[in-house]
Write a protein that holds these residues in place. Structure first.
Motif, PDB file in Angstrom:
ATOM      1  N   ALA A 117       0.779  -1.089  -0.108  1.00 21.08           N
ATOM      2  CA  ALA A 117       0.019  -0.178  -0.104  1.00 21.08           C
ATOM      3  C   ALA A 117       0.881   1.304   0.131  1.00 21.08           C
ATOM      4  CB  ALA A 117      -1.000   0.044   1.101  1.00 21.08           C
ATOM      5  N   GLY A 118       1.938   1.267   0.719  1.00 18.75           N
ATOM      6  CA  GLY A 118       2.793   2.315   0.850  1.00 18.75           C
ATOM      7  C   GLY A 118       3.535   2.764  -0.499  1.00 18.75           C
ATOM      8  N   GLN A 125       0.866   6.205 -10.064  1.00 20.87           N
ATOM      9  CA  GLN A 125      -0.509   7.262 -10.345  1.00 20.87           C
ATOM     10  C   GLN A 125      -1.684   6.511 -10.878  1.00 20.87           C
ATOM     11  OE1 GLN A 125       0.388  10.360 -10.112  1.00 20.87           O
ATOM     12  NE2 GLN A 125       2.677   9.961  -9.629  1.00 20.87           N
ATOM     13  N   PHE A 126      -2.812   7.042  -9.914  1.00 24.65           N
ATOM     14  CA  PHE A 126      -3.930   6.222 -10.196  1.00 24.65           C
ATOM     15  C   PHE A 126      -5.012   7.401  -9.760  1.00 24.65           C
ATOM     16  CE2 PHE A 126      -2.601   4.701  -6.519  1.00 24.65           C
ATOM     17  CZ  PHE A 126      -3.710   4.844  -5.489  1.00 24.65           C
ATOM     18  N   ARG A 127      -5.997   7.462 -10.164  1.00 24.19           N
ATOM     19  CA  ARG A 127      -7.386   8.152  -9.803  1.00 24.19           C
ATOM     20  C   ARG A 127      -7.737   7.941  -8.685  1.00 24.19           C
ATOM     21  NH1 ARG A 127     -12.187   8.955 -13.936  1.00 24.19           N
ATOM     22  NH2 ARG A 127     -10.149   9.887 -15.167  1.00 24.19           N
ATOM     23  N   GLY A 128      -7.778   9.029  -7.824  1.00 26.49           N
ATOM     24  CA  GLY A 128      -8.305   8.874  -6.218  1.00 26.49           C
ATOM     25  C   GLY A 128      -7.082   8.549  -5.367  1.00 26.49           C
ATOM     26  N   ARG A 129      -5.803   8.550  -5.818  1.00 29.41           N
ATOM     27  CA  ARG A 129      -4.751   8.121  -4.623  1.00 29.41           C
ATOM     28  C   ARG A 129      -4.776   9.189  -3.478  1.00 29.41           C
ATOM     29  NH1 ARG A 129       1.392   9.119  -6.503  1.00 29.41           N
ATOM     30  NH2 ARG A 129       0.806  11.181  -6.243  1.00 29.41           N
ATOM     31  N   GLY A 130      -5.147  10.448  -3.659  1.00 25.24           N
ATOM     32  CA  GLY A 130      -5.036  11.321  -2.663  1.00 25.24           C
ATOM     33  C   GLY A 130      -6.317  11.168  -1.608  1.00 25.24           C
ATOM     34  N   THR A 131      -7.391  10.659  -2.295  1.00 26.74           N
ATOM     35  CA  THR A 131      -8.525  10.150  -1.335  1.00 26.74           C
ATOM     36  C   THR A 131      -8.144   9.050  -0.587  1.00 26.74           C
ATOM     37  OG1 THR A 131     -10.164  11.175  -3.156  1.00 26.74           O
ATOM     38  CG2 THR A 131     -10.994   9.704  -1.329  1.00 26.74           C
ATOM     39  N   VAL A 136      -6.788   6.709   4.950  1.00 22.68           N
ATOM     40  CA  VAL A 136      -5.645   6.165   5.681  1.00 22.68           C
ATOM     41  C   VAL A 136      -5.429   7.043   7.041  1.00 22.68           C
ATOM     42  CG1 VAL A 136      -3.239   5.514   5.919  1.00 22.68           C
ATOM     43  CG2 VAL A 136      -4.564   4.978   3.886  1.00 22.68           C
ATOM     44  N   LEU A 137      -5.330   8.095   6.807  1.00 24.86           N
ATOM     45  CA  LEU A 137      -5.045   9.069   7.747  1.00 24.86           C
ATOM     46  C   LEU A 137      -6.230   9.255   8.581  1.00 24.86           C
ATOM     47  CD1 LEU A 137      -3.167  12.100   6.141  1.00 24.86           C
ATOM     48  CD2 LEU A 137      -2.155  10.140   7.211  1.00 24.86           C
ATOM     49  N   LEU A 138      -7.528   9.128   8.094  1.00 25.45           N
ATOM     50  CA  LEU A 138      -8.738   9.297   8.949  1.00 25.45           C
ATOM     51  C   LEU A 138      -8.814   8.090   9.701  1.00 25.45           C
ATOM     52  CD1 LEU A 138     -11.378  10.620   9.516  1.00 25.45           C
ATOM     53  CD2 LEU A 138     -12.388   9.580   7.595  1.00 25.45           C
ATOM     54  N   VAL A 139      -8.415   6.789   9.156  1.00 21.20           N
ATOM     55  CA  VAL A 139      -8.802   5.704  10.108  1.00 21.20           C
ATOM     56  C   VAL A 139      -7.556   5.652  11.270  1.00 21.20           C
ATOM     57  CG1 VAL A 139      -7.943   3.104  10.059  1.00 21.20           C
ATOM     58  CG2 VAL A 139      -9.221   4.045   8.115  1.00 21.20           C
ATOM     59  N   GLN A 140      -6.592   6.436  11.326  1.00 19.63           N
ATOM     60  CA  GLN A 140      -5.649   6.456  12.206  1.00 19.63           C
ATOM     61  C   GLN A 140      -6.555   7.227  13.603  1.00 19.63           C
ATOM     62  OE1 GLN A 140      -1.953   8.046  11.590  1.00 19.63           O
ATOM     63  NE2 GLN A 140      -1.741   6.631   9.960  1.00 19.63           N
ATOM     64  N   VAL A 141      -7.380   8.001  13.389  1.00 22.52           N
ATOM     65  CA  VAL A 141      -8.165   8.648  14.530  1.00 22.52           C
ATOM     66  C   VAL A 141      -9.387   8.037  14.953  1.00 22.52           C
ATOM     67  CG1 VAL A 141      -7.189  11.034  13.856  1.00 22.52           C
ATOM     68  CG2 VAL A 141      -9.480  10.110  13.177  1.00 22.52           C
ATOM     69  N   VAL A 142      -9.456   6.850  14.607  1.00 19.52           N
ATOM     70  CA  VAL A 142     -10.697   5.954  14.896  1.00 19.52           C
ATOM     71  C   VAL A 142     -10.303   5.095  16.073  1.00 19.52           C
ATOM     72  CG1 VAL A 142     -12.549   4.530  14.103  1.00 19.52           C
ATOM     73  CG2 VAL A 142     -11.941   6.208  12.752  1.00 19.52           C
ATOM     74  N   PRO A 143     -10.812   5.176  17.226  1.00 20.48           N
ATOM     75  CA  PRO A 143     -10.399   4.041  18.210  1.00 20.48           C
ATOM     76  C   PRO A 143     -10.836   2.346  17.736  1.00 20.48           C
ATOM     77  CG  PRO A 143     -11.590   6.163  18.956  1.00 20.48           C
ATOM     78  CD  PRO A 143     -11.667   5.978  17.564  1.00 20.48           C
ATOM     79  N   ASN A 175      -2.025  -2.324   9.223  1.00 16.20           N
ATOM     80  CA  ASN A 175      -1.664  -1.203  10.183  1.00 16.20           C
ATOM     81  C   ASN A 175      -1.599   0.077   9.244  1.00 16.20           C
ATOM     82  OD1 ASN A 175      -0.430   0.626  11.902  1.00 16.20           O
ATOM     83  ND2 ASN A 175       0.153  -0.983  13.239  1.00 16.20           N
ATOM     84  N   THR A 176      -2.482   0.981   9.702  1.00 11.86           N
ATOM     85  CA  THR A 176      -2.444   2.301   8.547  1.00 11.86           C
ATOM     86  C   THR A 176      -1.141   3.512   9.099  1.00 11.86           C
ATOM     87  OG1 THR A 176      -3.885   3.546  10.507  1.00 11.86           O
ATOM     88  CG2 THR A 176      -4.730   2.546   8.602  1.00 11.86           C
ATOM     89  N   THR A 177      -0.448   2.844  10.290  1.00 15.93           N
ATOM     90  CA  THR A 177       0.697   3.677  10.624  1.00 15.93           C
ATOM     91  C   THR A 177       1.600   3.285   9.652  1.00 15.93           C
ATOM     92  OG1 THR A 177      -0.166   3.951  12.963  1.00 15.93           O
ATOM     93  CG2 THR A 177       2.253   4.230  12.471  1.00 15.93           C
ATOM     94  N   ALA A 178       1.806   1.752   9.607  1.00 12.27           N
ATOM     95  CA  ALA A 178       2.812   1.323   8.811  1.00 12.27           C
ATOM     96  C   ALA A 178       2.468   1.673   7.277  1.00 12.27           C
ATOM     97  CB  ALA A 178       2.756  -0.423   8.778  1.00 12.27           C
ATOM     98  N   VAL A 179       1.443   1.915   6.723  1.00 17.86           N
ATOM     99  CA  VAL A 179       1.194   2.326   5.373  1.00 17.86           C
ATOM    100  C   VAL A 179       1.857   3.851   5.352  1.00 17.86           C
ATOM    101  CG1 VAL A 179      -0.317   3.029   3.813  1.00 17.86           C
ATOM    102  CG2 VAL A 179      -0.794   0.748   5.289  1.00 17.86           C
ATOM    103  N   PHE A 180       1.542   4.314   6.364  1.00 16.81           N
ATOM    104  CA  PHE A 180       2.022   5.836   6.288  1.00 16.81           C
ATOM    105  C   PHE A 180       3.554   5.903   6.343  1.00 16.81           C
ATOM    106  CE2 PHE A 180       3.216   9.847   8.556  1.00 16.81           C
ATOM    107  CZ  PHE A 180       2.755  10.807   7.746  1.00 16.81           C
TER     108      PHE A 180
END
Length: 305
Positions: A117-118, A125-131, A136-143, A175-180
């Motif tokens: 994923a990283g 380059q693909f459509r929706g990469r920024g989304t 991924v960043l949003l999932v990190q704030v979900v307990p 793990n979204t932290t690992a992806v980041f």
């Protein structure tokens, strides 16, 4: 011709006063004072940090429970009976094996999916990469505790994975932290390396395996170390999904021992501390062995925007 010399007394009287005492010792500069205080403060901080580990180890080796300050220095001798007690009640070997399989499976899935994923978010380059990255960043704030009920219904009732290693591993597989972390490291690599590999006809998986992964070993080690401590100490999810004692990791087995068996032990306090020492030993050993590599792979280099 007469020459008028100035009066020395008058000159001395007109000279600006000075407060300097020639006999007083020279004052220390603030920098020297900080150099003296810094080791003292660091030593005090190290002592405060290591004190719980010392207290846990000493308590696990005492023959009789002693929670008073006198218990900091064992006066009744040192024994390994507490470790024998906890091993007989829990089967430490089986519990450690369960913890190792659970933790190893989580680390393997985290590294594999994190790399894929990283790399995709950083180099493709693909459509929706920024989304996708924003999600991924949003999932990190979900307990994680917020998802316990739907995960339990999905894995236990829908998939029937109760009392299984796969059921314990699945919620922690990505793990979204690992992806980041991997994404940020991949972004720092020169574009010319990937362009040259594509010109030579290499596919994306070949580029990832032969070029990208060898260059992000610090990120790989950082991810392994940060991922290890979570599942190794995880209690709530394995406690919910495992009912058989032979499938429970060490953290869950220790909690069950405290609730059900500790009251009947000769030294329940020492036995619980012995189990805590066994649980903490692999994590402490891992961080000591890889401390140098962990310091060189500072997270600050992985979150550079």
């Amino acid at each position: 011709m007469a020459i008028d010399y100035p009066d020395r007394a008058t000159d001395a009287a007109s000279a600006p006063p000075t407060d300097r005492d020639e006999t007083a010792p020279p004052r220390r500069e603030p920098g020297r004072r900080r150099e003296v205080l810094r080791p003292v403060v660091l030593l005090l901080g190290a002592f405060l940090f290591l004190f719980p580990f010392y207290y846990m180890l000493i308590g696990s080796l005492q023959a009789e429970p002693d929670t008073s300050p006198k218990g900091l220095v064992p006066t009744n001798g040192i024994t390994l009976e507490n470790y024998s007690e906890i091993n007989g009640a829990l089967n430490l070997g089986r519990s450690l094996l369960n913890s190792g399989i659970f933790t190893g499976g989580v680390i393997l899935c985290t590294v594999v999916f994190g790399l894929l994923a990283g790399y995709a978010l950083a180099r493709l380059q693909f459509r929706g990469r920024g989304t996708v990255f924003a999600l991924v960043l949003l999932v990190q704030v979900v307990p994680f505790h917020l998802l316990l009920i739907p995960l339990y219904v999905l894995i236990v009732r829908s998939y029937g994975l109760a009392d299984s290693y796969l059921g314990m591993i699945l919620p922690f597989a990505i793990n979204t932290t690992a992806v980041f972390i991997f994404r940020q490291f991949f972004l720092q690599l020169p574009d010319d390396l990937f362009a040259a590999a594509r010109i030579d006809g290499a596919g994306e998986l070949r580029i990832l395996w032969s070029i990208a992964i060898p260059l992000v070993k610090p990120a790989l080690l950082t991810t392994v170390l940060l991922t290890f401590i979570g599942p190794w100490n995880e209690f709530l999810w394995p406690f919910l999904i495992t009912k058989q004692a032979g499938m429970q990791p060490l953290a869950v087995s220790l909690a069950n021992y405290i609730s059900n068996v500790a009251a009947r032990a000769a030294n329940p306090y020492g036995a619980v501390l012995a189990g805590a020492c066994v649980l903490a030993a692999p994590a402490v050993t891992l961080f000591i062995v890889f401390q140098r590599y962990f310091q060189t792979s500072d997270l600050g280099s992985g979150v550079k925007g």
